[in-house]
Design a protein around this motif. Sequence first.
Motif, PDB file in Angstrom:
ATOM      1  N   LYS A 319       0.840  -1.192   0.000  1.00 48.71           N
ATOM      2  CA  LYS A 319       0.000   0.000   0.000  1.00 48.71           C
ATOM      3  C   LYS A 319       0.880   1.250   0.000  1.00 48.71           C
ATOM      4  O   LYS A 319       2.073   1.198   0.307  1.00 48.71           O
ATOM      5  CB  LYS A 319      -0.939  -0.019   1.214  1.00 48.71           C
ATOM      6  N   VAL A 411      -4.777  -3.269  -2.307  1.00 45.42           N
ATOM      7  CA  VAL A 411      -3.796  -2.201  -2.470  1.00 45.42           C
ATOM      8  C   VAL A 411      -4.537  -0.976  -2.987  1.00 45.42           C
ATOM      9  O   VAL A 411      -5.511  -1.106  -3.740  1.00 45.42           O
ATOM     10  CB  VAL A 411      -2.653  -2.647  -3.425  1.00 45.42           C
ATOM     11  N   ASP A 412      -4.111   0.205  -2.573  1.00 46.68           N
ATOM     12  CA  ASP A 412      -4.887   1.420  -2.800  1.00 46.68           C
ATOM     13  C   ASP A 412      -4.440   2.229  -4.023  1.00 46.68           C
ATOM     14  O   ASP A 412      -4.722   3.422  -4.120  1.00 46.68           O
ATOM     15  CB  ASP A 412      -4.883   2.289  -1.545  1.00 46.68           C
TER      16      ASP A 412
END
Length: 460
Positions: A319, A411-412
């Motif tokens: 992330k 995951v961003d």
Amino acid sequence: MSLLIKNGRIITASDDMVADIRVDGETITAIGRNLPTDGARVIDAEGLLVFPGGIDPHVHLDMPFMGTFSSDSYETGTRAALHGGTTTVIDFILQKQGSSLKSALEEWQSRATGTAVGDYSFHMAVTDFNEETKKEISHFVENEGITSFKTFMAYKGALMIDDRQMVGLMEEVKRCGGLVTVHATNGDMIDYLVAKHRAEGKLAPLYHYLSQPEVTEAEASERFASMSRYTGCPGYIVHLTCEGALNAIREAAKCNQHVFVETCIQYLLLDASLYEKDFEGAKWVMSPPLREKKDQETLWAGINQGLVNVVATDHCPFKWEQKLMGKEDFSKIPNGHPAIEHRFELLFSEGVQQGRITLNKFVEVASTNAAKIFGMFPRKGTIGIGSDADIVLLDPDEEHTISADRHNMNVDYSAYEGWKLKGKVKTVILRGQVAVDNGTCSVQKGYGQFIKRNKVTDHI
């Protein structure tokens, strides 16, 4: 449960035909025209391409690295893989120096068993080859169904083994019927360049790339191929990125030797200009780094020449807050990027739809070759009677756009944000169960099975 997939265009590494597929339980039981329903659930695949499930032999789920862990677990990572048409992954167990291979296996089993949604297997990364480790190799091949052993020529003091250990491992793995894979970069040279750039105050993500020039990979690939040739041990280079390294494999071929080669989807599509985006370039900090446009051309050509055998991902997501660990120093950025969900569709859209590879070659490098090299064929990697019913239905005409807002990885951000694709996975079947249909996953945590693999020499 029985399924009947009707009227689809079935593509394997060697076939291209319109036919029906009958599935009973977990396996394919019949392929032919106008098969009777006989109480089976019917899936109409007219207008769709029908592929064997994708195999990604290079992922890192829930992996400890640089004081943190990759952000996809076995649950989230294999579920995301299924959404994108990948039904089986092979992850890497990392032996701790001073510890046994058995203890490493137990640690990774504790993360994967009962949590994976899709099927999975393991490579064993040997980071401390000694007489005790040597005694464990045959057990893993014969009893655990783990037949591939990963080595690192970089990351000294943590993962790297020296050439003496490499040759010893190769000799034992060959004797037992396995294969040695390698992260082929010159760790000593890279360490020197990292230290040099840091001492000069050059700390941006760009210097991650500049610390791993093409020569570091080309030299190590040539050295590994030479050791593989000397020992007679089957060899496989993971995540090969560049022209210089592939030329080392061309030279090996002149000696009547074949070293198997894997590249990753990012090296076919992305290039080093992304490192010039200030710290945003950290999204693409991975090892080896992205290369140049000329290397992309070489890799696509290598696929068609049979020199590049597999397209994987090296999926190792972190992330953004984890990437920020290296905001003041590129050498502290966790290495890796997310791709497990998009490999299959990206390769189809950019490879087949752009005329770079054929449909049959697509199946080869996305599924079949990995199954053959790593001892899972014909259970995995093809559509055939008796094979696992791992099947992907893809609409070749549907257009869509990649975005972190819609992906299923934990995951961003997306390494492919805004990428427009032509070709959409519609339905994914895993061992006879409809796992994903129109974006909805219907199999639960724990459905994924560990796949024991055959001796590698049985398939080479």
